[in-house]
Design an enzyme around this catalytic site. Structure first.
Site, PDB file in Angstrom:
ATOM      1  N   SER A   1      -8.482   0.920  -5.619  1.00 60.41           N
ATOM      2  CA  SER A   1      -8.352   1.146  -7.054  1.00 60.41           C
ATOM      3  C   SER A   1      -7.299   2.204  -7.354  1.00 60.41           C
ATOM      4  O   SER A   1      -6.127   2.011  -7.086  1.00 60.41           O
ATOM      5  CB  SER A   1      -9.713   1.518  -7.643  1.00 60.41           C
TER       6      SER A   1
ATOM      7  N   THR B   1     -24.459   5.250 -13.303  1.00 58.52           N
ATOM      8  CA  THR B   1     -23.002   5.228 -13.239  1.00 58.52           C
ATOM      9  C   THR B   1     -22.496   4.117 -12.325  1.00 58.52           C
ATOM     10  O   THR B   1     -22.982   3.936 -11.217  1.00 58.52           O
ATOM     11  CB  THR B   1     -22.483   6.585 -12.729  1.00 58.52           C
TER      12      THR B   1
END
Length: 598
Positions: free
Chosen positions: A152, A380
């Site tokens: 990412s 999360t």
């Protein structure tokens, strides 16, 4: 040297026996020959852990790092797990994609070898792909699983291995533990594990060429469905930050007649070294500097950006001569507001739901309640939000949107993970609609603040030298007087939630509604003056992250509350208990106000 011979020699021997990559073999041989026992111990004694985020870490030789051997081991364990526990679905095959980072294409091929060895068809993306296309492909092609090789927005020296299950969501507990156990049982490379290119009837190399048009068509139809009368957005500048978004978004825009935009020339092509960036994350200060320079030189007042694998989206707007950078919380509210407007077209009996993570803004909940929309908080990460969305859909809900503050937005009609390409197209559609109403994204945000209260956030981190220091901080906080006295600085603590110990003072049974996780560290405090503070240890970086949000009648009032909270945390928690934690001395709030810390 005796300890090196006694405890590390078997590990060195095992590495050299299994590793056929000349570069990483040489690394270990050089460390052995130069008798660097401490470095060898760090590289070989602990294995890189496979969890709900799959794998992610620095690329280097050793069992604790990302490299060809650890990718082979992870793939063998995953392939064997799928074959043993989901054998009836094996014919559906596995999607494998990769980004443009160093070694990503190589790791993807090595992963394919493992699945083919188990007779599992591989739908392979031969070229660099944007991450959202993998979860999209899993559902679109009804595959058994998906693998995306990407780190990412991590630094250039990192890489990762992200796993999706048949529902198109990232794997979650307890599957991660089951796969981890299978990896431990399949560490020795199988025959043909190191093959350069799979030669098998199970290997389908042209999948991405067929799949990408289906993905972009879905993105376009979905974004167009969110407006009554679609019009072209205003001129903008785009940057993919040297990532794969530049291979998709500009062509998608041009195919729709959107031509009045400029791509940042020096960042348009994928480059795994990220040469123009201090850090390839659009959240980081300076990441959009070249985009700003490009926009200023061309007189454009809007910037959009993706992170390097295009699963995140960021935007900035020039307001009164200065650039305003939208946070993930800002963008979450803006996109939600736009999507809520288009819900007028759906059946009134449809039960609509939205989600965001426990560290994201409370503003989405207020907006949802005002519209009669069901809101649910999630832990999360999109591994939680994707799977939660699926469960809500099974209960009859239409889940329209989910987001987290780290610039991640999910649109289940496209895929069940964060999707920076869809977010960009929805934002451009929304911006054009707002323009017809005499609004810009910034003035629309101010309109929302006027309606729901000004929400100010300050999200940042403390750098920790090691996990032990982070653990010591949380232990000290728990053993301190704060929970019993229910005070932090001048603030009264109204509610205390400990997701590690499974305690929540705000529920009838003192148990959190969210699943507790003893392997992670996370505390959330609700304070008077409408302040919420969360502190958690990062699972992937040497950081202790914190998230402060306040809601006030004015921007100034909200900023004061956020700044006061951080100063209290520093004085009462960080400085007394963790003198080894370091932090930035100048911090911007979400309105751009700079907080100066001593």
């Amino acid at each position: 040297m005796a300890s090196l011979e006694d405890s590390l020699s078997p590990l060195i021997q095992k590495w050299l026996e299994w590793d056929q990559d000349s570069a990483t073999r040489s690394e270990i041989e050089q460390l052995r020959d130069s008798k660097q026992a401490a470095e060898l111990e760090k590289r070989l004694k602990k294995r890189i852990q496979f969890g709900t985020a799959g794998l992610r870490g620095r690329m280097a030789a050793g069992f604790s790092c990302m490299n060809s051997l650890t990718v082979i081991q992870a793939s063998q364990g995953l392939a064997k797990y799928l074959k043993d526990f989901h054998s009836e679905l094996v014919p559906r095959g596995v999607i494998i994609g990769h980004d443009a980072r160093h070694n990503s294409a190589r790791f993807a091929v090595l992963a394919a070898n493992a699945f083919i060895a188990q007779g599992i068809p591989v739908w392979f993306f031969s070229g660099p792909a944007v991450t959202p296309t993998v979860p999209f492909a899993v559902t679109d092609m009804r595959a058994l699983a998906g693998v995306m090789v990407t780190a990412s927005h991590n630094p250039a020296q990192d890489n990762g291995y992200k796993v999706y299950f048949k529902n198109g969501c990232q794997i979650n507990t307890p599957m991660d533990k089951e796969i981890s156990d299978s990896i431990d049982q399949n560490l020795e490379p199988w025959p043909n594990a190191w093959a350069e290119l799979p030669a098998s009837e199970h290997f389908h190399a042209d999948t991405y060429k067929q799949l990408l048009p289906r993905y972009t068509t879905r993105v376009w139809h979905y974004s167009k469905s969110t407006v009554h009368d679609w019009i072209y957005p205003r001129p903008f500048v785009y940057t993919p930050l040297h990532g794969v978004g530049g291979l998709v978004l500009p062509d998608l825009c041009r195919s729709l007649g959107i031509t009045d935009f400029t791509s940042v020339k020096d960042q348009l092509e994928p480059n795994p070294d990220f040469p123009t960036l201090p850090f390839p994350n659009p959240e980081e200060s300076g990441a959009l500097d070249l985009a700003v320079q490009t926009a200023d030189s061309e007189g454009k007042t809007l910037i959009i950006a993706n992170d390097p694998d295009a699963d995140r989206f960021a935007a900035a707007e020039k307001v009164d001569g200065s650039w305003f950078f939208f946070t993930g919380n800002h963008m979450g509210a803006l996109l939600a507001s736009h999507l809520f407007d288009c819900l007028e077209n759906i059946d009134t009996d449809t039960r609509v739901a939205v989600l965001n993570s426990a560290v994201s803004s409370t503003m989405l909940e207020k907006m949802a309640v005002a519209k009669g929309i069901y809101f649910e908080e999630s832990l999360t990460g999109f591994k939680w939000m994707g799977n939660t969305a699926r469960k809500l859909e099974e209960s009859g809900y239409y889940v329209t949107f989910a987001f987290e503050e780290a610039l991640g937005y999910m649109f289940p009609e496209v895929c069940y993970d964060k999707d920076g390409i869809t977010a960009a197209m929805v934002f451009l559609s929304a911006q054009a609609k707002w323009a017809k109403q005499g609004l810009t994204p910034y003035t629309k945000l101010q309109q929302l603040f006027a309606e729901y209260g000004h929400h100010e956030t300050l999200n940042n981190y403390f750098r920790s030298p090691n996990p032990e220091t982070s653990m010591a901080l949380f232990d000290a906080i728990r053993s301190g007087p704060f929970r019993s006295e229910m005070r932090l600085g001048s603030y009264k603590i109204l509610r205390w939630r400990d997701m590690t110990e499974g305690y929540d003072s705000g529920t009838d049974d003192k148990t959190p509604k969210l699943p507790a996780d003893k392997s992670s560290q996370m505390l959330t405090l609700w304070l008077d003056r409408e302040v919420r503070f969360t502190i958690r240890a990062s699972g992937t970086e040497a950081k202790v992250k914190y998230y402060i949000e306040s809601c006030g009648a004015s921007c100034e009032q909200a900023i004061d509350a956020v700044c006061d909270t951080l100063r209290a945390v520093l004085k009462e928690w960080i400085q007394p208990f963790s003198p080894f934690l370091t932090y930035n001395k100048q911090l911007p709030t979400s309105s751009g106000y700079i907080l100066e810390l001593d």
